[in-house]
Design an enzyme around this catalytic site. Structure first.
Site, PDB file in Angstrom:
ATOM      1  N   ASP A  19     -29.003 -22.710  11.939  1.00 35.94           N
ATOM      2  CA  ASP A  19     -30.096 -23.647  11.748  1.00 35.94           C
ATOM      3  C   ASP A  19     -29.814 -24.368  10.416  1.00 35.94           C
ATOM      4  OD1 ASP A  19     -32.765 -24.792  11.797  1.00 35.94           O
ATOM      5  OD2 ASP A  19     -33.325 -23.253  10.350  1.00 35.94           O
ATOM      6  N   ASP A  21     -32.707 -26.408   8.125  1.00 33.27           N
ATOM      7  CA  ASP A  21     -33.806 -26.316   7.162  1.00 33.27           C
ATOM      8  C   ASP A  21     -34.135 -24.863   6.834  1.00 33.27           C
ATOM      9  OD1 ASP A  21     -34.313 -29.057   6.827  1.00 33.27           O
ATOM     10  OD2 ASP A  21     -35.569 -29.130   8.618  1.00 33.27           O
ATOM     11  N   ASP A  30     -37.587 -32.420   5.674  1.00 31.06           N
ATOM     12  CA  ASP A  30     -38.652 -33.426   5.850  1.00 31.06           C
ATOM     13  C   ASP A  30     -39.573 -33.437   4.631  1.00 31.06           C
ATOM     14  OD1 ASP A  30     -37.763 -34.212   8.364  1.00 31.06           O
ATOM     15  OD2 ASP A  30     -39.091 -32.849   9.445  1.00 31.06           O
ATOM     16  N   ASP A 107     -33.906 -28.925  14.143  1.00 36.00           N
ATOM     17  CA  ASP A 107     -34.968 -29.881  14.456  1.00 36.00           C
ATOM     18  C   ASP A 107     -35.167 -30.880  13.319  1.00 36.00           C
ATOM     19  OD1 ASP A 107     -36.922 -31.068  15.947  1.00 36.00           O
ATOM     20  OD2 ASP A 107     -38.431 -29.498  15.708  1.00 36.00           O
ATOM     21  N   ASP A 187     -34.162 -19.190  10.573  1.00 39.97           N
ATOM     22  CA  ASP A 187     -35.344 -18.739   9.827  1.00 39.97           C
ATOM     23  C   ASP A 187     -36.649 -19.000  10.570  1.00 39.97           C
ATOM     24  OD1 ASP A 187     -37.099 -21.158   8.321  1.00 39.97           O
ATOM     25  OD2 ASP A 187     -35.189 -21.730   9.199  1.00 39.97           O
TER      26      ASP A 187
END
Length: 249
Positions: A19, A21, A30, A107, A187
């Site tokens: 992943d 972030d 973001d 994402d 996470d």
């Protein structure tokens, strides 16, 4: 003469999925992009139950109209700190490319991820990046889209990481690459779906105390044996490196 050339290198034995972030980087990218920028009231709160991806499309659109340029966003992404131990883990992985194939499923968005990985000297480690498409439009503004649509009830409407991982494994199998193990470092709650598809030989590396870790613990308590993969929580990514070192030995 035929057949004298180098033998084809054997395919990697392990697939390592990351992943982005709060896994590779130590923040939600973001949030990093929005820090210090004034937003009108309707854009300050992400929607309850709505699509966060659509919310970020509107936020980026608004900031672009206010004069924030892609280069400004890129500078922020490049400056986001790596998670503890991540620089050491990436350094270790740069020496293991024959054994490990790396992909990233996030994402966040392709623009920010590519910018940060290049700044960290790590872009070439990843065979593929799966993330929401972000590009610069005709007006020179950064625009964001959804990754795909799916039917998974537990994932956000724009991305099911479990579906992405499953399709990637099928695609590699068609190319005659079958992995002995899948190793998944994440996470968030959206990393729980793909981690739940892992088999007993595989390993989930949830960041300690984060949603993915809590969801795995809950599943293990409620349904012992339902979560099949080995679970190795980490606070520093050097713990992941140490585990991989033993595994590759």
């Amino acid at each position: 003469s035929q057949g004298v050339g180098m033998a084809a290198a054997p395919p990697p034995r392990f697939l390592l999925v990351f992943d982005f972030d709060e896994t590779i980087v130590d923040e939600n990218s973001d949030d990093s992009v929005l820090r210090g920028r004034a937003l009108p009231e309707p854009l300050r709160q992400s929607p309850e139950g709505g699509s966060y991806n659509e919310h970020m499309q509107r936020v980026l659109g608004y900031l672009g109209e206010q004069g924030v340029r892609p280069a400004d966003f890129r500078a922020v992404y490049e400056s986001i700190p790596l998670s503890p131990g991540m620089a050491e883990l990436l350094q270790f992985l740069s020496k293991q490319q024959e054994l490990l194939e790396l992909v990233l499923i996030s994402d966040a968005n392709t623009f920010g991820i590519e910018a940060k990985l290049r700044a960290a000297g790590a872009r070439s480690l990843f065979r593929k990046i799966f993330s929401n498409p972000a590009s610069i439009d005709r007006r020179g503004l950064l625009t964001l889209g959804p990754y795909h649509s799916h039917r998974c009830p537990q994932c956000p409407p724009n991305m099911c990481k479990g579906k992405i991982l499953g399709e990637y494994l099928q695609e590699r199998a068609r190319q005659d690459v079958e992995f002995q193990r899948v190793l998944y470092v994440g996470d968030g709650a959206n990393d729980f779906c793909p981690a739940g598809t892992l088999r007993a030989a595989d390993v989930a590396f949830p960041r300690k105390g984060y949603p993915m870790h809590r969801l795995i613990q809950e599943r293990q308590e409620k349904q012992p044996g339902a979560f099949q993969a080995a679970v190795v929580p980490w606070e520093s990514a050097t713990e992941v490196a140490r585990y991989l070192q033993e595994l590759l030995r």
